[in-house]
Design an enzyme around this catalytic site. Structure first.
Site, PDB file in Angstrom:
ATOM      1  N   GLU A   1      49.545  56.020  67.300  1.00  0.00           N
ATOM      2  CA  GLU A   1      50.910  56.095  67.822  1.00  0.00           C
ATOM      3  C   GLU A   1      51.832  55.998  66.630  1.00  0.00           C
ATOM      4  OE1 GLU A   1      52.500  53.045  70.388  1.00  0.00           O
ATOM      5  OE2 GLU A   1      50.669  53.091  71.564  1.00  0.00           O
TER       6      GLU A   1
ATOM      7  N   ASP B   1      61.992  46.945  71.869  1.00  0.00           N
ATOM      8  CA  ASP B   1      61.277  46.371  70.732  1.00  0.00           C
ATOM      9  C   ASP B   1      61.808  45.014  70.324  1.00  0.00           C
ATOM     10  OD1 ASP B   1      59.214  48.273  69.894  1.00  0.00           O
ATOM     11  OD2 ASP B   1      60.897  49.650  69.723  1.00  0.00           O
TER      12      ASP B   1
END
Lengths: 404, 275
Positions: B55, B66
């Protein structure tokens, strides 16, 4: 023109929607249901009205500003939201969402704030309704709005200074969303403007639309007709959509959103999202935003912390796209000139956000001529801006006095 | 038939691992961190250490899913001037480095700005396998789904402990490659103890789809990876790698952690073998 927007998924034409982590979709669905049920429940709407009337000082006055009108060359009516409890229109949304928080059985509230007005309104509503309150505020804003930080703390809120990204409003929203995704079981996020993922743009609009509903009725009473134009400043867009909502079906009333032009378009240092941005996705909705070639958000600039946001609510994007409302920038310097003019002619010191709307109205007055009547949303009072104003106008003899 | 189609590139790699009686390791690092070249070397070390699927994070100015570790890395990459074309060329370099499928994990606006179909075409042209889209739900994803199908790309959407069974059905029906199950209610970042929300979520997801299910958020060491591999098809690790890069341990450090995690996903018991 239809006023039943948004559609079921929160779209205003091609704008709005939900661009959010899956974790928040079920909570957003739950919120949508709770809000729609509440708005259909006379007990909820009755209590909301009572709180606005008995606690917040609503309906606010519609004031015929004759000396400002003389200076402007057209008749100017001011919707005095600056006289509300906590000094701005923001208290309407904060009380509505705080009451909804109680109804949902949640005990903790989070909020973001730029200038601090929404943070203060939320901290106030939480004190009033006995809810735990945490406010996220960009570090830059905690510095330029230190007085509002003190107010929130005094009201019992925890203020978290956000040190990531540009350390302003957009980053405060990012951190509030990060908190929310981890705490949504017991926490409601009282978003402060008519932006974000569905149902926030429509829900916030409905909680603040009393501004326009009242002003429309007050105009009819005062004038026997509707005003020719309605003018409001636009950052995220809550005070403007609150004013516009009632007038959207009245095609004869021109709607003007005044965006923060900062140092001026040509400098690139501004926050005029609709006038200068492009379509994109930020904070959960498709709208206009300030972004670079690669879709990275560009930092906005405005002397007004409350307008310093690179996005805008999706209903404004739709109103601009369809031509129902028009949007134009006013620079920092023009806004500060209007700030002084309103203070000197009417004895009213406006929030710098609201001074943008006044400055816009001065231009619109010239365009519409002396017969025109222009309704301006005076969305907040200027106490919080005295430090900025003192520096701008050199009002305080201090070594650091002078323009920032 | 739908099972074959929905496996896609990442799903095929995950099933190869599962067929060998183990969980698959999906490893994340952002492009452009700690530098453009340094980022490529770090991601190559993920391959060298035994990752089954890559990824590559697309750094974005407002990464709301995040935690601080990825935020800091994203800010650093953007401050150093990383562009969309650099993300695509990073994909191209990794795709030609090995056969490990390369997905891009991205917030939606940079893709919309580039042009959804144009990005899909260029990603496919670079040898990329598809996209993981943390802030795009299938409800808003019609344009991406059409472009991904046109360019034969994987579409990895997220499911969450808060997702209803109905949303899990709808979301997994739109997935190709794998389904990204977020193990916690929260943002990315390493966590001390494993989430007790992950196993029930994987069970609900597997009841809805034959597409492989990967579990991410909070996994950082071999023991945690082994624990997750016992009930999921793939274990997704991100922030732990970013921390290694942040600490200046370089490709050698990234490779060490990858090898350790690769050992973790090979421990018994793995239910993957029974598939």
């Amino acid at each position: 023109m239809s006023t039943v927007l948004p559609d079921q998924l929160g779209h205003f034409g091609r704008f709005g929607g939900r661009f959010m982590p899956e974790a928040l979709i079920a909570p957003l669905d739950e919120l949508t249901r709770a809000w729609q049920e509440a708005m259909a429940d006379p007990e909820f709407t009755g209590e909301f009205d009572r709180m606005l009337r008995e606690y917040a000082g609503v309906p606010s006055l519609l004031y015929d500003a004759t000396r400002l009108s003389e200076a402007a060359g057209a008749r100017i009516l001011l919707k005095r939201e600056d006289l509300n409890h906590t000094g701005a229109h923001k208290v309407r949304n904060a009380l509505g969402q705080a009451l909804l928080t109680k109804r949902m059985g949640k005990t903790r509230v989070i909020a973001e704030t730029g200038a601090g007005q929404h943070g203060v309104a939320t901290a106030t509503a939480c004190a009033y309704l006995d809810l735990e309150c945490v406010v996220y505020m960009g570090e830059v804003d905690t510095e330029r709005q230190a007085l509002n930080v003190a107010r929130m703390k005094l009201l019992g809120a925890e203020v978290i200074s956000v040190k990531t990204g540009s350390r302003t409003l957009k980053d405060a929203i990012n951190d509030a969303l990060r908190d929310w995704v981890a705490s949504v079981d017991k926490t409601h996020y009282i978003l402060g403007t008519a932006a974000g993922a569905h149902p926030f743009p429509a829900m916030v609009r409905d909680f603040v639309r009393g501004i326009g509903d009242e002003a429309r009725a007050q105009s009819l009473e005062l004038l026997g007709r509707l005003p020719d134009a309605a003018v409001a400043s636009v950052g995220g867009g809550s005070n403007a959509i609150g004013l516009f909502a009632a007038f959207i079906p009245d095609a004869e009333v021109k709607l003007y959103g005044i965006e923060p032009g900062g140092d001026g378009f040509e400098t690139g240092r501004h926050a005029a999202t609709i006038s200068a941005g492009q379509v994109g996705v930020l904070h959960g909705a498709r709208s206009f935003l300030l972004q670079d070639e690669d879709g990275q958000t560009i930092e906005s600039h405005s002397i007004s912390a409350g307008l310093d946001y690179p996005g805008v609510g999706p209903e404004h994007a739709w109103l601009a796209d369809t031509g129902r409302a028009s949007y134009r920038p006013i620079t920092d310097a023009e806004a500060m000139e209007a700030f002084r003019l309103l203070s000197r002619t009417e004895g009213i010191i406006p929030a710098i956000e609201s001074a943008h709307a006044v400055a816009g109205a001065l231009d619109i007055a010239k365009e519409l001529g002396p017969e025109a009547t222009i309704l301006v949303n005076l969305s907040g009072r200027g106490d919080k801006d005295m430090d900025t104003a003192s520096k701008w106008f050199g009002l305080i003899d201090a070594p650091e006095a002078g323009r920032e | 038939m739908s099972e074959v189609i929905a496996l896609g590139k990442a799903g095929a790699a995950i099933r190869t691992a599962n067929d060998a009686g183990r969980g698959a390791l999906v490893a994340y690092l952002p492009a452009g961190y700690p530098s453009y070249d340094g980022g490529i070397d770090a991601i190559k070390a993920l391959v060298d250490g035994g990752a089954d699927v890559l990824e590559i994070g697309f750094p974005y100015s407002d990464p709301v899913m995040d935690g601080v570790t990825v935020q800091r890395a994203s800010e650093a990459a953007l401050a150093a001037g990383l562009r969309t074309r650099d993300v695509l060329s990073t994909v191209e370099k990794l795709a030609s480095y090995s056969d490990v499928p390369v997905l891009v994990m991205t917030y939606w606006n940079p893709i919309e700005r580039y042009g959804v179909d144009r990005f899909a075409a260029d990603l496919a042209g670079a040898g990329g396998a598809g996209l993981i889209t943390p802030d795009l739900i299938p409800d808003e994803g019609a344009e991406w789904i059409a472009s991904a199908d046109k360019h034969d790309l994987d579409k990895v959407f997220l499911v969450s402990p808060s997702s209803t069974d109905e949303r899990i059905r709808m979301t997994t029906a739109a997935c190709r490659g794998f389904v990204y199950a977020t193990a916690v209610m929260g943002v990315t970042g390493t966590r001390e103890k494993p989430s007790d929300l992950a196993a029930p979520l994987v069970a609900r997801t597997k009841a809805a789809t034959g597409v492989p299910v990967g579990v991410g958020l909070g996994v950082s060491n071999a023991d945690q990876a082994a624990g997750v591999a016992a009930f999921a098809d793939a274990v997704i690790v991100g922030s732990a790698f970013v921390k290694v890069v942040e600490a200046g341990e370089g490709p050698a450090g990234v490779r060490r952690l990858t090898e350790s995690l690769a050992e973790g996903v090979r421990r018994e018991p793995s239910t993957a073998a029974s598939r």
